[in-house]
Scaffold this motif. Structure first.
Motif, PDB file in Angstrom:
ATOM      1  N   GLY A  82      83.978 -36.045  19.604  1.00 46.55           N
ATOM      2  CA  GLY A  82      83.169 -35.768  20.792  1.00 46.55           C
ATOM      3  C   GLY A  82      83.955 -36.000  22.077  1.00 46.55           C
ATOM      4  N   ASN A  83      84.969 -36.867  21.990  1.00 43.70           N
ATOM      5  CA  ASN A  83      85.823 -37.126  23.146  1.00 43.70           C
ATOM      6  C   ASN A  83      86.998 -36.150  23.232  1.00 43.70           C
ATOM      7  N   GLY A  84      86.963 -35.114  22.421  1.00 40.74           N
ATOM      8  CA  GLY A  84      87.964 -34.069  22.531  1.00 40.74           C
ATOM      9  C   GLY A  84      88.998 -33.993  21.417  1.00 40.74           C
ATOM     10  N   SER A  85      88.944 -34.904  20.444  1.00 46.23           N
ATOM     11  CA  SER A  85      89.920 -34.843  19.348  1.00 46.23           C
ATOM     12  C   SER A  85      89.569 -33.703  18.390  1.00 46.23           C
ATOM     13  N   ASN A  86      90.607 -33.246  17.693  1.00 46.47           N
ATOM     14  CA  ASN A  86      90.455 -32.105  16.813  1.00 46.47           C
ATOM     15  C   ASN A  86      90.538 -32.593  15.359  1.00 46.47           C
ATOM     16  N   ILE A  87      89.392 -32.838  14.742  1.00 47.33           N
ATOM     17  CA  ILE A  87      89.388 -33.509  13.435  1.00 47.33           C
ATOM     18  C   ILE A  87      88.770 -32.632  12.348  1.00 47.33           C
ATOM     19  N   THR A  88      89.529 -32.427  11.287  1.00 49.31           N
ATOM     20  CA  THR A  88      89.023 -31.693  10.118  1.00 49.31           C
ATOM     21  C   THR A  88      88.804 -32.670   8.972  1.00 49.31           C
ATOM     22  N   VAL A  89      87.619 -32.623   8.381  1.00 52.56           N
ATOM     23  CA  VAL A  89      87.341 -33.457   7.210  1.00 52.56           C
ATOM     24  C   VAL A  89      87.176 -32.546   5.996  1.00 52.56           C
ATOM     25  N   ASN A  90      87.917 -32.833   4.938  1.00 51.57           N
ATOM     26  CA  ASN A  90      87.714 -32.125   3.669  1.00 51.57           C
ATOM     27  C   ASN A  90      87.016 -33.066   2.702  1.00 51.57           C
ATOM     28  N   TRP A  91      85.820 -32.713   2.314  1.00 51.31           N
ATOM     29  CA  TRP A  91      85.054 -33.512   1.342  1.00 51.31           C
ATOM     30  C   TRP A  91      85.220 -32.838  -0.027  1.00 51.31           C
ATOM     31  N   PHE A  92      85.960 -33.491  -0.907  1.00 45.41           N
ATOM     32  CA  PHE A  92      86.228 -32.877  -2.215  1.00 45.41           C
ATOM     33  C   PHE A  92      85.189 -33.318  -3.243  1.00 45.41           C
ATOM     34  N   TYR A  93      84.738 -32.366  -4.065  1.00 47.70           N
ATOM     35  CA  TYR A  93      83.840 -32.715  -5.173  1.00 47.70           C
ATOM     36  C   TYR A  93      84.289 -31.954  -6.415  1.00 47.70           C
ATOM     37  N   GLU A  94      83.968 -32.546  -7.574  1.00 45.94           N
ATOM     38  CA  GLU A  94      84.334 -31.896  -8.831  1.00 45.94           C
ATOM     39  C   GLU A  94      83.270 -30.887  -9.227  1.00 45.94           C
ATOM     40  N   GLU A  95      83.700 -29.821  -9.850  1.00 48.63           N
ATOM     41  CA  GLU A  95      82.763 -28.811 -10.325  1.00 48.63           C
ATOM     42  C   GLU A  95      81.723 -29.483 -11.232  1.00 48.63           C
ATOM     43  N   GLY A  96      80.455 -29.186 -11.020  1.00 54.89           N
ATOM     44  CA  GLY A  96      79.402 -29.747 -11.862  1.00 54.89           C
ATOM     45  C   GLY A  96      78.863 -31.081 -11.371  1.00 54.89           C
ATOM     46  N   ASP A  97      79.444 -31.630 -10.298  1.00 56.82           N
ATOM     47  CA  ASP A  97      78.933 -32.897  -9.756  1.00 56.82           C
ATOM     48  C   ASP A  97      77.970 -32.595  -8.598  1.00 56.82           C
ATOM     49  N   GLU A  98      76.698 -32.378  -8.965  1.00 56.40           N
ATOM     50  CA  GLU A  98      75.689 -31.942  -7.983  1.00 56.40           C
ATOM     51  C   GLU A  98      75.495 -32.961  -6.860  1.00 56.40           C
ATOM     52  N   ASP A  99      75.537 -34.257  -7.214  1.00 51.47           N
ATOM     53  CA  ASP A  99      75.232 -35.271  -6.201  1.00 51.47           C
ATOM     54  C   ASP A  99      76.323 -35.365  -5.140  1.00 51.47           C
ATOM     55  N   SER A 100      77.588 -35.260  -5.573  1.00 48.14           N
ATOM     56  CA  SER A 100      78.684 -35.310  -4.597  1.00 48.14           C
ATOM     57  C   SER A 100      78.639 -34.091  -3.679  1.00 48.14           C
ATOM     58  N   LEU A 101      78.310 -32.934  -4.255  1.00 50.52           N
ATOM     59  CA  LEU A 101      78.160 -31.716  -3.454  1.00 50.52           C
ATOM     60  C   LEU A 101      77.058 -31.907  -2.408  1.00 50.52           C
ATOM     61  N   GLU A 102      75.921 -32.493  -2.850  1.00 50.64           N
ATOM     62  CA  GLU A 102      74.804 -32.703  -1.931  1.00 50.64           C
ATOM     63  C   GLU A 102      75.171 -33.686  -0.807  1.00 50.64           C
ATOM     64  N   PHE A 103      75.844 -34.780  -1.181  1.00 53.28           N
ATOM     65  CA  PHE A 103      76.306 -35.735  -0.159  1.00 53.28           C
ATOM     66  C   PHE A 103      77.183 -35.028   0.868  1.00 53.28           C
ATOM     67  N   GLY A 104      78.117 -34.228   0.383  1.00 51.55           N
ATOM     68  CA  GLY A 104      79.029 -33.507   1.270  1.00 51.55           C
ATOM     69  C   GLY A 104      78.277 -32.576   2.207  1.00 51.55           C
ATOM     70  N   GLU A 105      77.317 -31.835   1.649  1.00 52.26           N
ATOM     71  CA  GLU A 105      76.551 -30.882   2.466  1.00 52.26           C
ATOM     72  C   GLU A 105      75.711 -31.589   3.519  1.00 52.26           C
ATOM     73  N   GLU A 106      75.181 -32.765   3.143  1.00 46.79           N
ATOM     74  CA  GLU A 106      74.368 -33.507   4.122  1.00 46.79           C
ATOM     75  C   GLU A 106      75.225 -34.054   5.262  1.00 46.79           C
ATOM     76  N   PHE A 107      76.399 -34.562   4.909  1.00 49.21           N
ATOM     77  CA  PHE A 107      77.307 -35.032   5.968  1.00 49.21           C
ATOM     78  C   PHE A 107      77.717 -33.858   6.861  1.00 49.21           C
ATOM     79  N   GLN A 108      77.960 -32.725   6.246  1.00 47.23           N
ATOM     80  CA  GLN A 108      78.340 -31.522   6.988  1.00 47.23           C
ATOM     81  C   GLN A 108      77.272 -31.153   8.028  1.00 47.23           C
ATOM     82  N   GLU A 109      76.001 -31.256   7.624  1.00 42.63           N
ATOM     83  CA  GLU A 109      74.899 -30.957   8.557  1.00 42.63           C
ATOM     84  C   GLU A 109      74.841 -31.945   9.711  1.00 42.63           C
ATOM     85  N   ASP A 110      75.148 -33.223   9.389  1.00 43.70           N
ATOM     86  CA  ASP A 110      74.941 -34.285  10.382  1.00 43.70           C
ATOM     87  C   ASP A 110      76.062 -34.428  11.404  1.00 43.70           C
TER      88      ASP A 110
END
Lengths: 128, 170
Positions: A87-115
């Protein structure tokens, strides 16, 4: 600034924070008995690093196979710290990795992405 | 010796394939958790199921570590029935913890999946209550991942302690 490197243990992840390459990586499992004790030096490093940051591009790779509920709180605080810097101007990329078939990790990642809208937050399926 | 055999038969009847009773430590959480994962993978349980059962095991075992009134003593059992896995956990707690915990679990038990998701997010943002040693999120997380509402029970042992037990179905 010194880099921060910690090997993975049976219940804590590998930490690879490189201030020169602007690369922040957390890899493995996170369910220590005392979450605050493990993460406090990591947050201290982050705050110092982010306060010195100008407009460099930062890559954050989060590859966590399992985290307990108190580590989940830590992850939220971690992304909030990054979000504030972004928010102060830095350029930050976050990669949230999840394993195929791990629904909960995917959901956590998507929720963080929204927030966290100031971060370039990507949810990435790991190559098997 | 007959008694131990009847205990084993009782476990078999209930579908319990892994159990621990005694003082637990973080090292034991790691070791038993690894055994649990291995056993479920051999049974070819799906990835999400293995992780959910493992997660419920860790949350319950760490609850014993943090909250047992009897120096880390607790009982934890994992079993399967029809198409589900279940985790049973029990430990002594101080009597004054009974009502707040009952209130919390009753609230969680009444929530839909969508409500649990929102409640989890709210509580995570808010941070733990004063008497919490973790994030205060363990039971909400378990309820989110469970396929049925959490079941729980309190039994008064004496003027100081009650026995708390909980059953999570994945």
């Amino acid at each position: 600034m010194e880099n921060l490197k910690l090997d993975a243990t049976k219940d804590t992840p590998e930490i690879n924070f490189d201030a020169q390459q602007h690369l922040i990586e957390v890899r493995g499992k996170s369910y220590p008995e005392n979450t605050a004790e493990f993460y406090s030096p990591i947050f201290a490093w982050m705050e110092k690093y982010l306060s010195q940051l100008k407009d460099e591009e930062v890559t954050v790779n989060m590859d966590i196979i399992y985290f307990n509920s108190s580590s989940s709180k830590v992850l939220l605080d971690f992304f909030e710290t990054l979000e504030n810097a972004a928010g102060n101007g830095s350029n930050i990329t976050v990669n949230w990795f999840y394993e195929e078939g791990d629904e909960d990790s995917l959901e956590f990642g998507e929720e963080f992405q929204e927030d966290f809208n100031s971060l370039n937050f990507k949810v990435v399926q790991k190559e098997s | 010796m007959d008694d131990l055999y009847s205990l084993k038969q009782d476990f078999n009847k209930r579908g319990i394939f892994l159990s621990f009773s005694g003082p637990i430590s973080q090292d034991l959480v790691v070791e038993i958790g690894a055994t649990l994962k291995k056993k479920m993978k051999l049974e070819e349980a799906g990835k999400t199921t293995v992780l959910r059962v493992f997660s419920a095991f860790v949350e319950n075992a760490q609850n014993i570590l943090h909250y047992s009134a009897e120096s880390n003593f607790g009982i934890i059992a994992v079993g399967s029935e029809r198409d589900c896995y279940f985790i049973l956990c029990g430990n002594s707690i101080d009597n004054e913890r009974v009502e707040p915990l009952r209130e919390k679990l009753t609230k969680i038990k009444s929530m839909s999946k969508e409500e649990l998701k929102q409640y989890y997010k709210e509580q995570r943002k808010k941070g733990p209550d004063e008497d919490s040693k973790g994030g205060g999120l363990g039971f909400i997380e378990m309820a989110k991942k469970a396929s049925r509402p959490i079941e729980f029970d309190f039994r008064k042992i004496n003027d100081l302690h009650s026995f708390f037990s909980v059953r999570i179905v994945i």
